[in-house]
Design a protein around this motif. Structure first.
Motif, short mmCIF file in Angstrom:
data_model
loop_
_atom_site.label_atom_id
_atom_site.label_comp_id
_atom_site.label_asym_id
_atom_site.label_seq_id
_atom_site.Cartn_x
_atom_site.Cartn_y
_atom_site.Cartn_z
N GLN A 53 31.53 58.82 33.90
CA GLN A 53 31.53 58.73 35.36
C GLN A 53 32.87 58.20 35.88
O GLN A 53 33.40 58.69 36.87
N THR A 54 33.40 57.21 35.20
CA THR A 54 34.68 56.63 35.60
C THR A 54 35.79 57.65 35.48
O THR A 54 36.65 57.76 36.37
N LEU A 55 35.81 58.40 34.39
CA LEU A 55 36.84 59.45 34.22
C LEU A 55 36.74 60.49 35.32
O LEU A 55 37.76 60.97 35.84
N ARG A 56 35.52 60.88 35.71
CA ARG A 56 35.36 61.85 36.79
C ARG A 56 35.86 61.29 38.11
O ARG A 56 36.51 62.00 38.89
N ARG A 57 35.59 59.99 38.38
CA ARG A 57 36.09 59.39 39.62
C ARG A 57 37.61 59.30 39.63
O ARG A 57 38.25 59.53 40.66
N ILE A 58 38.20 58.99 38.49
CA ILE A 58 39.67 58.93 38.41
C ILE A 58 40.25 60.31 38.69
O ILE A 58 41.21 60.46 39.46
N ALA A 59 39.67 61.35 38.08
CA ALA A 59 40.16 62.72 38.30
C ALA A 59 40.00 63.13 39.76
O ALA A 59 40.90 63.74 40.34
N ALA A 60 38.86 62.78 40.37
CA ALA A 60 38.64 63.13 41.78
C ALA A 60 39.63 62.40 42.68
O ALA A 60 40.17 63.00 43.62
N ASP A 61 39.89 61.13 42.39
CA ASP A 61 40.88 60.39 43.18
C ASP A 61 42.26 61.01 43.05
O ASP A 61 42.97 61.17 44.04
N ALA A 69 42.90 53.06 41.76
CA ALA A 69 42.97 51.66 41.31
C ALA A 69 41.59 51.11 40.98
O ALA A 69 41.39 50.51 39.91
N ASP A 70 40.62 51.29 41.86
CA ASP A 70 39.28 50.76 41.63
C ASP A 70 38.64 51.40 40.40
O ASP A 70 38.02 50.73 39.58
N SER A 71 38.82 52.69 40.25
CA SER A 71 38.27 53.40 39.09
C SER A 71 38.96 52.98 37.81
O SER A 71 38.32 52.93 36.74
N LEU A 72 40.24 52.69 37.87
CA LEU A 72 40.94 52.23 36.67
C LEU A 72 40.44 50.86 36.23
O LEU A 72 40.30 50.59 35.03
N VAL A 73 40.13 49.99 37.19
CA VAL A 73 39.56 48.68 36.85
C VAL A 73 38.18 48.88 36.22
O VAL A 73 37.84 48.23 35.23
N ASP A 74 37.39 49.80 36.80
CA ASP A 74 36.09 50.12 36.19
C ASP A 74 36.27 50.60 34.76
O ASP A 74 35.53 50.20 33.86
#
Length: 152
Positions: A53-61, A69-74
């Motif tokens: 899920q975190t990787l998908r959010r990073i890609a979407a961002d 930044a928030d997804s990278l901390v996650d």
């Protein structure tokens, strides 16, 4: 700081062993084994799910041109949780599960952000005070000249 990490890595296994032996004495060795294996398996499944899920959010961002930044901390917290799952024991598995559960991870990020902001402000004032104490006065000679006339 290094002493704290050494103390952490020296004490955590001892506390884990004492806890496991105590629980085994109160219940049974098979129960403890099942508990450690089940918390580890649950953690691995959660880590995989949260990591994806975190990787998908990073890609979407990144696709939308935003800094993730928030997804990278996650992602970092999920990675820490995965490392904690490698260490056998109940306390480390419990800490990993807390990091993998999104609401508790969000609360932990908010706490860490406040602590970091406090430390940055404190460091700023401390460095300002230190640089102010080291300030030296330089003797400067001023040469005056008549004012210039600007063309109309």
């Amino acid at each position: 700081m290094l002493a704290r990490w050494f103390l952490f890595f020296a004490l955590v296994p001892v506390v884990e062993i004492v806890l496991l032996v105590w629980i085994a004495g109160e219940t049974s060795g098979l129960f403890v084994l099942g508990l450690v294996l089940s918390t580890g398996l649950l953690g691995v499944l959660l880590a995989r799910h949260q990591g994806m899920q975190t990787l998908r959010r990073i890609a979407a961002d990144l696709d939308s041109g935003r800094m993730p930044a928030d997804s990278l901390v996650d992602g970092m917290l999920v990675m820490v949780a995965a490392v904690l799952l490698i260490i056998p024991g109940l306390l480390t598995d419990l800490a990993a599960l807390v990091l993998l559960f999104p609401p508790s991870r969000k609360a932990l990020k908010a706490f860490a952000r406040r602590r970091l902001q406090e430390r940055v402000v404190t460091a700023h004032y401390a460095s300002f005070g230190a640089s102010h104490e080291r300030e030296s006065i330089i003797d400067v000679k001023v040469i005056e000249s008549p004012p210039r006339q600007l063309p109309h």
